[in-house]
Design an enzyme around this catalytic site. Structure first.
Site, mmCIF file in Angstrom:
data_model
loop_
_atom_site.group_PDB
_atom_site.id
_atom_site.type_symbol
_atom_site.label_atom_id
_atom_site.label_comp_id
_atom_site.label_asym_id
_atom_site.label_seq_id
_atom_site.Cartn_x
_atom_site.Cartn_y
_atom_site.Cartn_z
ATOM 1 N N CYS A 260 41.842 -51.143 -27.540
ATOM 2 C CA CYS A 260 40.847 -51.581 -26.555
ATOM 3 C C CYS A 260 39.415 -51.250 -26.972
ATOM 4 O O CYS A 260 38.486 -52.017 -26.683
ATOM 5 C CB CYS A 260 41.155 -50.981 -25.185
ATOM 6 S SG CYS A 260 41.324 -49.178 -25.171
ATOM 7 N N HIS B 51 34.533 -49.273 -21.658
ATOM 8 C CA HIS B 51 34.297 -48.493 -22.878
ATOM 9 C C HIS B 51 32.917 -48.822 -23.430
ATOM 10 O O HIS B 51 32.540 -49.997 -23.541
ATOM 11 C CB HIS B 51 35.339 -48.833 -23.944
ATOM 12 C CG HIS B 51 36.703 -48.257 -23.688
ATOM 13 N ND1 HIS B 51 36.965 -47.393 -22.659
ATOM 14 C CD2 HIS B 51 37.881 -48.441 -24.355
ATOM 15 C CE1 HIS B 51 38.256 -47.056 -22.698
ATOM 16 N NE2 HIS B 51 38.821 -47.675 -23.713
#
Length: 365
Positions: free
Chosen positions: A158, A253
């Site tokens: 990810c 993120h």
């Protein structure tokens, strides 16, 4: 309108599996008709299997709540109930690798979020905007295993989604990259549920995530590689040095990136040229108008304090890479901050986009 393709979700009761269930609600191409999880959930209606564990913050889709959960370890249970499966399995890597192969051997394609097959030479690790050409390796994969309709395609870690598209855009524009230093600030949802203990995260940053730095430094080379003789040959560069941290953010993120171009000084792009490359970047998912594809894969913000997870993670429905603070670097050439939604672009919705590309290219016919 043609009938929707029936799909299954393996690991359907976990965090990523739940996200798949919710994101596939009302999908124009796909319909969830099969759910499977661990033996302790098997035999229960889905709503009962996730009772007190439904984490998505909305109602369980009506078409799924009464589906009976099957044992994900029995691949034959899926026969006749779905045309392909999304894999959000939470098991040991060897177990996942064997089980995904078992589904493929039964003629059921596997679109996986798991890391088990990311380094299998004939398995494409897809970011659809970047390495759509890696789909060519699937024919060799099927030939190698003697599979007819089944195959495996995976998505990368990810955190790579946070900066791989801007990197690819620069390379594609003729500005190769020699070296990069990447520091990731990764959300707690990336650790699954219940994830990192609250006592470790509140008023704290954890400067280590097991295996993440290796993935950050190596997976990009496969994504940027080429198909040679039926296998994916990794790119030679860029060389990446990474530090991966866990921060007290739920979703989103962030990465701080410094990079050096592999070019003479007079051939390196200006900041204005770089921004133009990023803001004009589109690729095959946009050309095909895939349902989950962002219209603008890369979005540049000019505020001095952006991007921020809480403000920017939902840009383009959570599928864009949001970049800010593009500026010169005193050590390398440029540096910037980028953000992506780790449980959408980085997980389930990224997997759905992979499946949409596969469907559009005829792999489910």
């Amino acid at each position: 309108m043609s009938a929707k393709i029936k799909v299954g979700v393996l690991g359907a009761t976990g965090m990523v599996g739940q996200r798949y269930i919710k994101l596939l609600e009302d999908h124009p191409w796909f319909e969830v008709t099969y759910v499977a999880a661990s033996p302790r959930s098997a035999g229960k209606p889905y709503s009962e299997a996730v009772k007190n564990r439904w984490l998505i913050g909305a109602e369980i889709p009506a078409g799924v709540k009464d589906l009976i959960v099957e044992d994900a370890n029995d691949e034959k249970k899926a026969l006749g109930k779905c045309q392909f499966v999304f894999s959000a399995l939470e098991m040991g890597k060897d177990e996942i690798k064997a089980l995904e192969a078992a589904y493929a051997a039964e003629g059921i394609p596997v679109v996986s979020n798991a890391s088990a097959n990311r380094w299998t030479e004939d398995v494409p690790m897809l970011v659809p905007e970047i390495n759509y050409a890696h789909l060519d390796v699937i024919a060799e994969q099927k030939k190698h295993h003697g599979w007819d309709k089944g195959f495996i395609a995976v998505k990368p870690n990810c955190s790579l989604q946070t900066y791989m598209m801007p990197i690819h855009a620069l390379i594609q524009a003729g500005y190769p990259i020699k070296r990069m230093i990447v520091t990731t600030l990764q959300a707690t949802s990336g650790a699954g549920y219940p994830g990192v203990p609250s006592f470790d995260m509140i008023d704290n940053i954890v400067p280590y995530i097991g295996g993440e730095e290796e993935k950050t430094e190596k997976e990009c080379l496969k994504i940027l590689g080429k198909v040679v003789d039926g296998k994916i040959e990794n790119a030679a560069g860029p060389v990446v040095s990474s530090t991966c941290t866990r921060v007290p953010v739920i979703d989103g993120h962030t990465a701080c990136v410094s990079l050096e171009f592999d070019l003479p000084e007079d051939k390196k792009p200006s900041l204005e040229e770089i921004e133009k490359i990023w803001t004009s970047y589109t690729s095959v998912p946009q050309e095909l108008k895939l349902p989950s594809a962002p219209e603008h894969p890369i979005v540049v913000r000019h505020e001095e304090n952006r991007p921020q997870p809480r403000r920017d993670r939902e840009t383009e429905k959570g599928m864009a890479c949001v970049i800010g603070r593009l500026r010169p670097c005193n050590v390398f050439d440029i540096k910037f901050v980028s953000l992506s939604h780790n449980t959408k672009r980085g997980a389930a919705l990224g997997g759905i986009l992979n499946a949409e590309l596969l469907k559009a290219r005829g792999f489910f016919d």
